[in-house]
Enzyme design. Structure first.
Site, PDB file in Angstrom:
ATOM      1  N   SER A   1      -4.547  -6.568  -5.588  1.00  0.00           N
ATOM      2  CA  SER A   1      -4.383  -7.062  -6.936  1.00  0.00           C
ATOM      3  C   SER A   1      -4.560  -8.282  -7.564  1.00  0.00           C
ATOM      4  CB  SER A   1      -2.368  -6.724  -7.465  1.00  0.00           C
ATOM      5  OG  SER A   1      -2.175  -7.022  -8.275  1.00  0.00           O
TER       6      SER A   1
ATOM      7  N   HIS B   1       1.214  -2.183 -12.795  1.00  0.00           N
ATOM      8  CA  HIS B   1      -0.172  -0.815 -12.679  1.00  0.00           C
ATOM      9  C   HIS B   1       0.677  -0.415 -13.278  1.00  0.00           C
ATOM     10  CE1 HIS B   1      -2.386  -4.431 -10.150  1.00  0.00           C
ATOM     11  NE2 HIS B   1      -1.223  -4.906  -9.541  1.00  0.00           N
TER      12      HIS B   1
END
Length: 395
Positions: A150, A267
């Site tokens: 990430s 996400h």
């Protein structure tokens, strides 16, 4: 346009900031060979003209993401060259004392998305400086690949020479603020799940969304947000959907579920409103083709060029982190081929846990570069001291 402080840092001090934490991996002034991925180091008929590098003489760097932060991180890094300057640059860009927040907390402030993403980014790159000081030849000069979880992907790109430290930090700041705002639009969250082999995660999400519709939510969101390791997932979406999954975990073949202490469903499509601010800031920063292989969370594949980097970083916000697939891409090799050294640089040891679950042979040469006390944690100490429940905290 950037705020004046960022313009000052990137225009007047670009070369200096780029040299922080040995960004270019101290390459030789002699003609260097093109960087190779771990796969490229495998001997083949096609590459006989130039002998391939021995994978055991190469390294891979893994950069952690949000969820790995803890109060006190960075304390073991301050004595290394450039680290204090890195935090000084961060203070100018962020507008607050990041170093003090990392060292002293309070914890509830460090946990906030707007703070922990920059904190993990800077601390991870500061750990690279420590690694370079202690083991430059094996770990830095021979590094052939990097990946980040990430927000850790930004750190991997900076290390690869694809992005400037100061500009990337400003992009992380914008990203974190946009994700925080998106999280406040609807009650949502993330759920760590360890499933049985027969668990069907996508079907479970469909059932959870049907439940949401039955209670009046018109466009429910519930999907896999992180692929961590076999049977290890993080599912994110509306709070009602996650409650349904926990209440029906046994029926859904989930062995363990745990709510993560985060503000939103990262996400997933609930982050859609955060994409435009990130896209806009990425238009402003300079992006170059990575000097080593860097792997995208979106599909586990290597970044190819500048536009590819910009596209994938934006897409990552609303796409699941395919970390398990990334590890398979990095470490897949023919039987009998050696594995590179792997260093997890930054707070936490969660990426080592996922590597152990995905590829035990690659994990044998894993080491953690600590940001507080000890420099390295070897695999035997790692196995004794790490509880795998922590693998669910990656975001």
């Amino acid at each position: 346009m950037f705020p004046p402080v960022v313009v000052g840092v990137t225009a007047a001090s670009r070369r200096k900031v780029r040299s922080l934490f040995s960004l270019g991996r101290r390459q030789s002034t002699s003609q260097p060979e093109p960087p190779a991925s771990p796969r490229d180091t495998e001997p083949s008929v096609e590459t006989q003209r130039r002998p391939g590098k021995d994978p055991s003489d190469c390294s891979v760097l893994l950069f952690p993401g949000q969820g790995s932060q803890f109060v006190g991180m960075g304390r073991g890094l301050l004595k290394y060259p450039n680290v204090k300057e890195m935090f000084a640059v961060a203070r100018k860009i962020l507008g607050y004392d990041l170093l003090s927040l990392c060292l002293e907390g309070p914890e509830e402030e460090l946990m906030k998305t707007v703070h922990c993403q920059p904190a993990v980014f800077v601390t991870s790159l500061a750990a690279v400086e420590r690694l370079n000081h202690e083991n430059p030849k094996v770990a830095i000069e021979t590094c052939v690949a990097a990946a980040g979880f990430s927000v850790g992907e930004f750190a991997a790109l900076v290390f690869s020479g694809s992005m400037n430290y100061a500009e990337a930090l400003y992009a992380v700041k914008v990203r974190a603020e946009a994700m925080q705002k998106a999280s406040e639009l609807v009650p949502s969250g993330m759920l760590s799940v360890i499933g049985r082999p027969q668990a069907q995660y996508k079907y479970a999400c469909v059932q959870a969304k049907e439940h949401c519709k039955s209670v009046g939510i018109k466009e429910p969101v519930c999907s896999v947000a992180n692929y961590l390791f076999p049977d290890g997932r993080v599912i994110a979406g509306h709070k009602e959907a996650l409650d349904f999954l926990q209440q029906n975990s046994r029926h859904l073949q989930f062995m363990r579920t745990k709510s993560l202490p985060v503000s939103g469903a990262f996400h997933t499509e609930l982050m859609e409103s955060a994409t435009e601010p990130l896209r806009e800031v990425l238009r402003q920063v300079e992006v170059r083709r990575p000097e080593i292989s860097v792997y995208s969370n979106v599909d586990g594949k290597r970044y190819m060029n500048e536009s590819h980097v910009r596209r994938q970083l934006v897409k990552q916000l609303v796409s699941p982190v395919k970390w398990e697939q990334t590890l398979h891409e990095i470490y897949e090799r023919t039987q009998g081929t050696k594995f590179p050294h792997t260093y997890e640089v930054g707070p936490g040891k969660q990426l080592g846990a996922t590597l152990q679950k995905c590829n035990r042979k690659a994990f044998v040469t894993y080491a953690h570069v600590a940001v507080s006390m000890h420099l390295f944690l070897d695999p035997s100490e790692f196995r004794m001291g790490l509880r795998l429940k922590n693998t669910g905290t990656l975001l």
